[in-house]
Design a protein around this motif. Structure first.
Motif, mmCIF file in Angstrom:
data_model
loop_
_atom_site.group_PDB
_atom_site.id
_atom_site.type_symbol
_atom_site.label_atom_id
_atom_site.label_comp_id
_atom_site.label_asym_id
_atom_site.label_seq_id
_atom_site.Cartn_x
_atom_site.Cartn_y
_atom_site.Cartn_z
ATOM 1 N N VAL A 217 9.119 -2.227 -4.408
ATOM 2 C CA VAL A 217 10.495 -1.835 -4.734
ATOM 3 C C VAL A 217 11.050 -1.009 -3.578
ATOM 4 O O VAL A 217 10.350 -0.693 -2.620
ATOM 5 N N ASP A 218 12.328 -0.654 -3.688
ATOM 6 C CA ASP A 218 13.003 0.000 -2.559
ATOM 7 C C ASP A 218 12.292 1.264 -2.097
ATOM 8 O O ASP A 218 12.161 1.516 -0.896
ATOM 9 N N ASP A 219 11.855 2.095 -3.035
ATOM 10 C CA ASP A 219 11.161 3.320 -2.654
ATOM 11 C C ASP A 219 9.900 3.011 -1.848
ATOM 12 O O ASP A 219 9.564 3.722 -0.893
ATOM 13 N N HIS A 220 9.202 1.942 -2.230
ATOM 14 C CA HIS A 220 7.994 1.549 -1.498
ATOM 15 C C HIS A 220 8.329 1.126 -0.071
ATOM 16 O O HIS A 220 7.598 1.459 0.877
ATOM 17 N N PHE A 221 9.433 0.365 0.075
ATOM 18 C CA PHE A 221 9.864 -0.042 1.410
ATOM 19 C C PHE A 221 10.066 1.190 2.292
ATOM 20 O O PHE A 221 9.586 1.261 3.422
ATOM 21 N N ALA A 222 10.815 2.165 1.775
ATOM 22 C CA ALA A 222 11.151 3.352 2.560
ATOM 23 C C ALA A 222 9.911 4.158 2.919
ATOM 24 O O ALA A 222 9.751 4.601 4.065
ATOM 25 N N GLU A 223 9.026 4.348 1.951
ATOM 26 C CA GLU A 223 7.834 5.169 2.192
ATOM 27 C C GLU A 223 6.891 4.499 3.189
ATOM 28 O O GLU A 223 6.350 5.154 4.088
#
Length: 372
Positions: A67-73
């Motif tokens: 998910v988006d948070d995973h992409f950013a992290e």
């Protein structure tokens, strides 16, 4: 990357040639200068790549479903290794039409990561301040990462190439003369690109002038401006040459990161003279020194007599009480305004150079990272 083939357009000597991409559309492919050995540094970088690149099967530290948070992290973890800083916080708003965004570095001023809503792509961006604070050698590491295949099909969508002439040998007046003599016109081009002037050119007042070549909305935009005067030193000859390249109608090669001076020198015939070795450290220290001298000059002129009286009446303790209500935000604004918001690891080097006479060569540059 897309496959490109050369079109019927003639090859230009000065920095550009036309190619056809896989859709048959004409694009400009940047080239380096055929003459000179100009040097510069990166002052802004924006990269996009397919979000499908970030997946645990590709060696990224995230768990499905991504998910988006995973992409950013996961992306921030890679950037931490390359530039030396990672996520600061998630922002309330998106960025450049992406739905979600995160800020990078100290106080979130060093750049952004953006995900969602843009045709399955991810964006990361380093601001000028982020490029300044990035660890030495980050350009080569970034270049190798973009070539590694880990990001599948990465694309540089914006890069700023900057040259600082601290002695003003190439200044805005010379740039204006070059434009009037068509030295910013590329071979085969019917006319010179658009030019605009800002500041008081009729009667220069020491507050700084700017000359621009090209249009901001196009893929190639040049600014030449009086950087030292912008920082408050009305006598400073320091001139900055700054080329902003966008992937609007051109391909930006990855080696602009490692050969910025060659691409800057190749951008226009007028800039082929660029051959002075540039260092990021020299520019950071020169910025800080000029800002410090300008601030001291302002204090002497605006508050010198009043401070002298105050010291005679109440002493140093009274002066400390006088400024006790100055907030951290006030201090930070003043530091940014004066160019004193420099990386902590450069403070000692700046202190060493504090005794250099204005105009003298700066000390300590044997520790600087040289570009090109």
């Amino acid at each position: 990357m897309f496959a490109f083939t050369e079109s019927h357009w003639p090859r230009n000597r000065h920095g550009e040639r036309f190619v056809l991409n896989h859709r048959g559309e004409e694009s400009v492919l940047l080239e380096t200068s055929t003459r000179g050995d100009g040097k510069a540094f990166i002052d802004w970088l924006t990269v996009t790549f397919p979000d499908s690149a970030i997946h645990p099967n590709n060696g990224w530290s995230c768990l499905p479903p991504v998910v988006d948070d995973h992409f950013a992290e996961a992306l921030a973890e890679r950037l931490q290794q390359i530039v030396g800083f990672g996520l600061f916080e998630k922002r309330k708003n998106g960025h450049k039409f992406y739905l979600n965004s995160w800020s990078l570095g100290t106080d979130g001023k060093f750049g952004f990561i953006a995900v969602g809503g843009q045709k399955g792509t991810v964006l990361f961006e380093l601001t000028g301040e982020g490029c300044m604070h990035a660890k030495p050698g980050w350009e080569k590491a970034m270049y190798e990462w973009l070539l590694s295949g880990e990001l599948l099909k990465p694309k540089i969508t914006r890069v700023d190439l900057t040259h600082d002439d601290h002695h003003g040998e190439y200044n805005v007046d010379r740039a204006f003369d070059d434009w009037t003599e068509d030295r910013f016109r590329l071979p085969k081009a019917p006319q010179s690109p658009a030019m605009a002037q800002f500041g008081n050119w009729a009667r220069p007042d020491g507050r700084g002038r700017t000359l621009t070549v090209g249009r901001r909305l196009s893929g190639k935009f040049l600014r030449i401006y009086e950087k030292g005067k912008q920082l408050g030193d009305r006598e400073s000859p320091w001139t900055r040459i700054e080329l902003e390249l966008k992937a609007e109608d051109r391909v930006i090669p990855f080696d602009t990161l490692t050969r910025p001076g060659e691409y800057l020198a190749g951008a226009y015939p007028a800039l082929e003279f660029l051959n002075t070795t540039q260092t990021r450290l020299a520019t950071v220290r020169h910025t800080a020194k000029q800002g410090w001298l300008a601030m001291m000059k302002y204090i002497r002129r605006a508050a010198g007599p009043a401070l002298t009286v105050a010291l005679a009446v109440v002493g140093t303790q009274g002066i400390e009480e006088l400024v006790s209500d100055v907030t951290d935000q006030d201090i930070q604004r003043q530091m940014v305004k004066r160019g004193l918001d420099i990386p902590l690891h450069l403070v000692a080097d700046f202190a060493e150079s504090d005794h250099d006479a204005p105009g003298d060569s700066l000390k300590g540059n044997h520790h600087a990272v040289r570009y090109g």
